[in-house]
Motif scaffolding. Structure first.
Motif, PDB file in Angstrom:
ATOM      1  N   SER A  44       0.632  -1.289   0.099  1.00 29.19           N
ATOM      2  CA  SER A  44      -0.092   0.153  -0.350  1.00 29.19           C
ATOM      3  C   SER A  44       0.997   0.833   0.035  1.00 29.19           C
ATOM      4  CB  SER A  44      -1.110  -0.179   1.132  1.00 29.19           C
ATOM      5  OG  SER A  44      -1.758   1.234   1.519  1.00 29.19           O
ATOM      6  N   ASP A  92      -0.386   4.385   0.262  1.00 33.98           N
ATOM      7  CA  ASP A  92      -1.352   5.285   1.557  1.00 33.98           C
ATOM      8  C   ASP A  92      -1.123   5.297   2.566  1.00 33.98           C
ATOM      9  OD1 ASP A  92      -3.665   6.009   2.342  1.00 33.98           O
ATOM     10  OD2 ASP A  92      -5.064   5.985   1.309  1.00 33.98           O
ATOM     11  N   VAL A  93      -1.594   6.435   3.270  1.00 32.11           N
ATOM     12  CA  VAL A  93      -0.934   6.363   4.877  1.00 32.11           C
ATOM     13  C   VAL A  93      -1.979   5.242   5.837  1.00 32.11           C
ATOM     14  CG1 VAL A  93      -0.746   7.411   7.213  1.00 32.11           C
ATOM     15  CG2 VAL A  93      -0.114   7.845   4.923  1.00 32.11           C
ATOM     16  N   SER A  94      -2.896   5.335   5.123  1.00 30.62           N
ATOM     17  CA  SER A  94      -3.846   4.633   5.475  1.00 30.62           C
ATOM     18  C   SER A  94      -4.248   2.885   5.350  1.00 30.62           C
ATOM     19  CB  SER A  94      -5.324   4.312   5.383  1.00 30.62           C
ATOM     20  OG  SER A  94      -5.201   4.313   4.223  1.00 30.62           O
ATOM     21  N   GLY A  95      -3.131   2.289   5.103  1.00 30.77           N
ATOM     22  CA  GLY A  95      -3.319   0.893   4.407  1.00 30.77           C
ATOM     23  C   GLY A  95      -4.673   0.791   3.690  1.00 30.77           C
ATOM     24  N   ALA A  96      -4.554   1.140   3.526  1.00 30.59           N
ATOM     25  CA  ALA A  96      -6.224   0.575   2.407  1.00 30.59           C
ATOM     26  C   ALA A  96      -5.808   1.024   1.086  1.00 30.59           C
ATOM     27  CB  ALA A  96      -7.385   1.474   2.611  1.00 30.59           C
ATOM     28  N   LYS A  97      -6.176  -0.620   0.065  1.00 30.40           N
ATOM     29  CA  LYS A  97      -5.654  -0.752  -0.842  1.00 30.40           C
ATOM     30  C   LYS A  97      -6.639  -1.038  -1.825  1.00 30.40           C
ATOM     31  CE  LYS A  97      -2.460  -4.341   0.303  1.00 30.40           C
ATOM     32  NZ  LYS A  97      -1.533  -4.963  -0.575  1.00 30.40           N
TER      33      LYS A  97
END
Length: 59
Positions: free
Chosen positions: A21, A23-28
């Motif tokens: 990922s 993204d900082v949130s880890g969402a992918k």
């Protein structure tokens, strides 16, 4: 209507996933659920590499 990802589906997603990922949130992943008259279409799309995994029932 409730749409759920089963443990078997999670196992398939984990085996299919090869991206890290960005993204900082880890969402992918984007999950798409489309109920039809002949079954349920379930797709998982990776936002990093744009690949799509089809988890649908055999329609």
């Amino acid at each position: 209507m409730n749409f759920e990802i089963t443990e078997e589906m999670m196992k398939l997603i984990s085996e299919w996933d090869s991206c890290t990922s960005a993204d900082v949130s880890g969402a992918k992943f984007a999950y798409t659920f489309i109920p039809t008259g002949i079954g349920l279409v379930i797709q998982v799309k990776c936002d990093v590499c744009q690949r799509t995994l089809n988890l649908s029932d055999d329609l």
